[in-house]
Write a protein that holds these residues in place. Structure first.
Motif, PDB file in Angstrom:
ATOM      1  N   GLY A 123       0.814  -1.205   0.000  1.00  0.00           N
ATOM      2  CA  GLY A 123       0.000   0.000   0.000  1.00  0.00           C
ATOM      3  C   GLY A 123       0.848   1.255   0.000  1.00  0.00           C
ATOM      4  O   GLY A 123       0.366   2.334  -0.349  1.00  0.00           O
ATOM      5  N   ASP A 124       2.113   1.131   0.391  1.00  0.00           N
ATOM      6  CA  ASP A 124       3.065   2.233   0.272  1.00  0.00           C
ATOM      7  C   ASP A 124       3.474   2.337  -1.194  1.00  0.00           C
ATOM      8  O   ASP A 124       4.042   1.402  -1.769  1.00  0.00           O
ATOM      9  CB  ASP A 124       4.283   1.959   1.159  1.00  0.00           C
ATOM     10  N   ALA A 273      -5.021   3.825   2.730  1.00  0.00           N
ATOM     11  CA  ALA A 273      -5.740   5.031   3.119  1.00  0.00           C
ATOM     12  C   ALA A 273      -4.913   6.298   2.921  1.00  0.00           C
ATOM     13  O   ALA A 273      -5.338   7.384   3.296  1.00  0.00           O
ATOM     14  CB  ALA A 273      -6.177   4.920   4.584  1.00  0.00           C
ATOM     15  N   ASP A 274      -3.727   6.169   2.337  1.00  0.00           N
ATOM     16  CA  ASP A 274      -2.845   7.323   2.131  1.00  0.00           C
ATOM     17  C   ASP A 274      -3.513   8.335   1.203  1.00  0.00           C
ATOM     18  O   ASP A 274      -4.017   7.984   0.133  1.00  0.00           O
ATOM     19  CB  ASP A 274      -1.519   6.844   1.523  1.00  0.00           C
ATOM     20  N   GLU A 275      -3.502   9.609   1.602  1.00  0.00           N
ATOM     21  CA  GLU A 275      -4.105  10.670   0.797  1.00  0.00           C
ATOM     22  C   GLU A 275      -3.398  10.847  -0.538  1.00  0.00           C
ATOM     23  O   GLU A 275      -3.948  11.426  -1.479  1.00  0.00           O
ATOM     24  CB  GLU A 275      -4.078  11.981   1.589  1.00  0.00           C
ATOM     25  N   ARG A 276      -2.162  10.357  -0.623  1.00  0.00           N
ATOM     26  CA  ARG A 276      -1.429  10.469  -1.887  1.00  0.00           C
ATOM     27  C   ARG A 276      -2.147   9.752  -3.025  1.00  0.00           C
ATOM     28  O   ARG A 276      -1.984  10.121  -4.197  1.00  0.00           O
ATOM     29  CB  ARG A 276      -0.026   9.865  -1.738  1.00  0.00           C
ATOM     30  N   TYR A 277      -2.937   8.733  -2.705  1.00  0.00           N
ATOM     31  CA  TYR A 277      -3.634   8.009  -3.760  1.00  0.00           C
ATOM     32  C   TYR A 277      -4.575   8.909  -4.542  1.00  0.00           C
ATOM     33  O   TYR A 277      -4.782   8.707  -5.738  1.00  0.00           O
ATOM     34  CB  TYR A 277      -4.403   6.823  -3.168  1.00  0.00           C
ATOM     35  N   GLU A 278      -5.157   9.903  -3.873  1.00  0.00           N
ATOM     36  CA  GLU A 278      -6.037  10.834  -4.569  1.00  0.00           C
ATOM     37  C   GLU A 278      -5.243  11.669  -5.575  1.00  0.00           C
ATOM     38  O   GLU A 278      -5.698  11.916  -6.698  1.00  0.00           O
ATOM     39  CB  GLU A 278      -6.733  11.749  -3.565  1.00  0.00           C
ATOM     40  N   PHE A 307      -0.622  20.614  -5.528  1.00  0.00           N
ATOM     41  CA  PHE A 307      -0.764  19.609  -6.597  1.00  0.00           C
ATOM     42  C   PHE A 307      -2.230  19.484  -6.987  1.00  0.00           C
ATOM     43  O   PHE A 307      -2.566  19.481  -8.177  1.00  0.00           O
ATOM     44  CB  PHE A 307      -0.217  18.272  -6.103  1.00  0.00           C
ATOM     45  N   TRP A 308      -3.101  19.363  -5.988  1.00  0.00           N
ATOM     46  CA  TRP A 308      -4.534  19.212  -6.250  1.00  0.00           C
ATOM     47  C   TRP A 308      -5.065  20.437  -6.993  1.00  0.00           C
ATOM     48  O   TRP A 308      -5.791  20.303  -7.990  1.00  0.00           O
ATOM     49  CB  TRP A 308      -5.270  19.023  -4.922  1.00  0.00           C
ATOM     50  N   SER A 347       5.615  15.970  -7.582  1.00  0.00           N
ATOM     51  CA  SER A 347       4.805  17.138  -7.226  1.00  0.00           C
ATOM     52  C   SER A 347       4.549  18.096  -8.384  1.00  0.00           C
ATOM     53  O   SER A 347       3.499  18.734  -8.435  1.00  0.00           O
ATOM     54  CB  SER A 347       5.473  17.905  -6.077  1.00  0.00           C
ATOM     55  N   ASN A 348       5.473  18.196  -9.313  1.00  0.00           N
ATOM     56  CA  ASN A 348       5.363  19.214 -10.372  1.00  0.00           C
ATOM     57  C   ASN A 348       4.751  18.703 -11.670  1.00  0.00           C
ATOM     58  O   ASN A 348       4.756  19.422 -12.671  1.00  0.00           O
ATOM     59  CB  ASN A 348       6.737  19.821 -10.665  1.00  0.00           C
ATOM     60  N   ILE A 349       4.223  17.488 -11.672  1.00  0.00           N
ATOM     61  CA  ILE A 349       3.660  16.953 -12.922  1.00  0.00           C
ATOM     62  C   ILE A 349       2.524  17.820 -13.459  1.00  0.00           C
ATOM     63  O   ILE A 349       2.520  18.161 -14.658  1.00  0.00           O
ATOM     64  CB  ILE A 349       3.212  15.491 -12.733  1.00  0.00           C
ATOM     65  N   PRO A 350       1.523  18.227 -12.654  1.00  0.00           N
ATOM     66  CA  PRO A 350       0.454  19.075 -13.218  1.00  0.00           C
ATOM     67  C   PRO A 350       0.977  20.393 -13.764  1.00  0.00           C
ATOM     68  O   PRO A 350       0.504  20.864 -14.809  1.00  0.00           O
ATOM     69  CB  PRO A 350      -0.492  19.291 -12.028  1.00  0.00           C
ATOM     70  N   ALA A 351       1.941  20.998 -13.068  1.00  0.00           N
ATOM     71  CA  ALA A 351       2.505  22.259 -13.549  1.00  0.00           C
ATOM     72  C   ALA A 351       3.242  22.056 -14.871  1.00  0.00           C
ATOM     73  O   ALA A 351       3.114  22.870 -15.796  1.00  0.00           O
ATOM     74  CB  ALA A 351       3.443  22.851 -12.496  1.00  0.00           C
TER      75      ALA A 351
END
Length: 552
Positions: A123-124, A273-278, A307-308, A347-351
């Motif tokens: 899950g990690d 349950a890691d928020e990173r999955y979102e 990021f979001w 972290s910078n993929i969307p940018a």
């Protein structure tokens, strides 16, 4: 009677144990293929397997090299998530059956406990597939025994260092299992393995931290190892010991079954349950250009990170909804559109994607290159390499593009794209007709300038001024001005919006911002006023913290 019936039923199932193994594989396939395809895409984009002898030799040039080669070979198939889910299903079945091969038939259910711990550990998002592969190899090699006592001992002198070199620190599991088989004969193996590791650390692995050499090399995306991972091989060893000491005669079938069910439930509910999955889900939708899915999901769930915000704003811009609905969603601050460079590969993929679509091709290339170089284990990324090659083609730097395309041509899933892209090199008319590259050549920034993040609004304004058909640049420019709280520039930009924006009427978000400015923020139902109020409160809190730190 009821207890006897349950016990008899479970014993019958255990005899037909392949039913449970197939059930496990089916669950893993549906879980990863149906629920977490974005996690498979995440794993695939941080490696680039090459079908070349040099790549194999480079892997075998360091400890854990064999499992690294096998891992990257398998993970490349995650490009198709359903195929990746099938590989994981087969791997989990193989792992569970390998554990079971160390147990007696009546202890079969125990084999699911290490399997559940492995499922939990994975899950990690940074746990690599080399981790379970190394454990399977360690358990398989530990079964190799020679009839002659002295030959068996001499064999270990060679096999222990060889096992360590091929699968890494999971050689400790191999050593532990050999001791379980015959403690008196192999009690010296831990000293021998530790001596091998220390010798390598002082010679060929001098640049690697000792803790990595001994316990983590090759299993985790970052150099350090999460200590909890070692619970998985430890659970294998404990189950084998429980079987050897016949503890299953004390812990009966119903108790084992309940333990498996409870652990399985905890693994599913706690391990993932890691928020990173979102955020990984958003990245997957960006990669596949599912803009409507991002917007719909954002209406239901918010992750308060830049990021979001970058992801949602990019989706809104692609659907020309940024001007109307930007402040209906969470905005992280002045970095909500295009966040500054962060030294990690995610972290910078969307940018970077937004820069590319805006026409700021050089910025997109720089972000992609920096992210690729930030991959902790030093690997390349097929996705990043592909985008870097595109940037070089758009800028007309064909020799550099050819270098990256040559790399991709040795891969499986990127080779077809690379061969097609190679036909564009030097073909100016053909590039001009390309639906993406041709348009970006027209709208890209042609003037050289120094990239300065605090002046992002000015750079976006200059980009739009260079080609006024670039409505996405106009939307981003005005949006950045609003994020900066720059009311005069926003008012000066409104004629541009009216003339070049292509809107039938002034966008709702701009109307709200103008109303907020005119009434000095006294608009209770205004999304923009709420944003400004939150930013002012945040700035005041930061100022108070700075004063406190200075005073103390």
């Amino acid at each position: 009677m009821k207890s006897e019936y349950i016990t008899r039923y479970l014993q019958m199932v255990a005899k037909k144990n392949w039913v449970l193994s197939v059930f496990l594989g089916t669950f893993v396939f549906l879980f990863w293929g149906g629920y977490l395809p974005h996690a498979l895409s995440y794993a695939e984009q941080y490696q680039l397997f090459l079908w070349t002898p040099d790549y194999l030799l480079d892997c075998l040039n360091h400890p854990a090299g064999l499992v690294e080669w096998l891992e990257t070979c398998l993970v490349q198939f995650y490009y198709l998530p359903w195929l990746g889910a099938m590989i994981l299903a087969l791997l989990f079945i193989g792992y569970q059956r390998m554990v079971a091969s160390w147990l007696k038939a009546e202890s079969f259910l125990l084999s699911f406990i290490p399997t559940i711990f492995l499922f939990w550990a994975m899950g990690d998002l940074d746990v690599l597939l080399s981790f379970p592969i190394a454990m399977i190899v360690a358990m398989a090699v530990a079964k190799i025994r020679l009839a002659n006592r002295w030959l068996d001992i001499c064999k270990e002198l060679v096999l222990v260092p060889l096992t360590y070199w091929l699968i890494g620190p999971m050689a400790w599991l191999y050593v532990a299992l050999r001791i379980v088989v015959d403690y008196k004969r192999f009690a010296w193996l831990p000293i021998w393995l530790l001596a091998v590791q220390l010798l390598l650390w002082h010679t060929v692995l001098a640049q690697v931290p000792l803790q990595s050499v001994i316990g983590s090399m090759g299993y985790y995306r970052s150099p350090s190892m999460v200590p909890m991972l070692w619970i998985v091989p430890l659970s294998v060893l404990l189950c084998v010991l429980a079987d050897r000491f016949r503890l299953t005669q004390v812990v009966k079938w119903p108790v084992q079954a309940v333990a498996v069910v409870v652990l399985g439930w905890l693994a599913v509910t706690r391990g993932y349950a890691d928020e990173r999955y979102e955020l990984v889900w958003q990245d997957y939708q960006i990669r596949n250009e599912h803009w409507d899915d991002i917007i719909q999901r954002a209406e239901q769930k918010t992750v308060e990170t830049a990021f979001w915000s970058n992801s949602v704003n990019l989706a809104l811009a692609e659907r020309r909804q940024l001007a109307d609905h930007m402040f209906d969603f969470y905005q992280s601050g002045i970095d909500a559109l295009l966040m500054n460079m962060v030294r990690n590969p995610f972290s910078n993929i969307p940018a970077a994607e937004a820069f590319f679509r805006l026409g700021m091709v050089n910025s997109a290339q720089r972000y992609m290159f920096d992210m690729q170089e930030s991959i902790n284990n030093g690997r390349k990324s097929g996705r990043f390499t592909q985008r870097i090659a595109e940037c070089y083609i758009i800028n007309g730097k064909y020799n550099l593009a050819r270098k990256h395309l040559a790399l991709l041509k040795h891969s499986l899933f990127y080779s077809g794209w690379a061969e097609e892209a190679e036909t564009y090199l030097g073909q100016e008319e053909k590039i001009a007709q390309h639906p993406v590259w041709g348009r970006l050549r027209q709208i890209r920034q042609h003037q050289d300038f120094l990239f300065y993040y605090p002046e992002m609004a000015s750079m976006l304004g200059s980009l739009f001024n260079g080609n006024r058909s670039n409505t996405m640049a106009l939307d981003y420019f005005v949006a950045q001005v609003l994020l900066n709280g720059d009311a005069p520039t926003f008012q000066q930009a409104l004629p541009w919006v009216q003339q070049y924006g292509g809107y039938m009427q002034m966008p709702r978000g701009y109307q709200d911002a103008m109303n907020c400015i005119q009434r000095q923020g006294q608009v209770p139902a205004s999304p923009y006023a709420a944003f400004i109020s939150r930013m002012l409160a945040k700035a005041q809190e930061q100022q108070n913290n700075n004063v406190y730190e200075t005073a103390h």
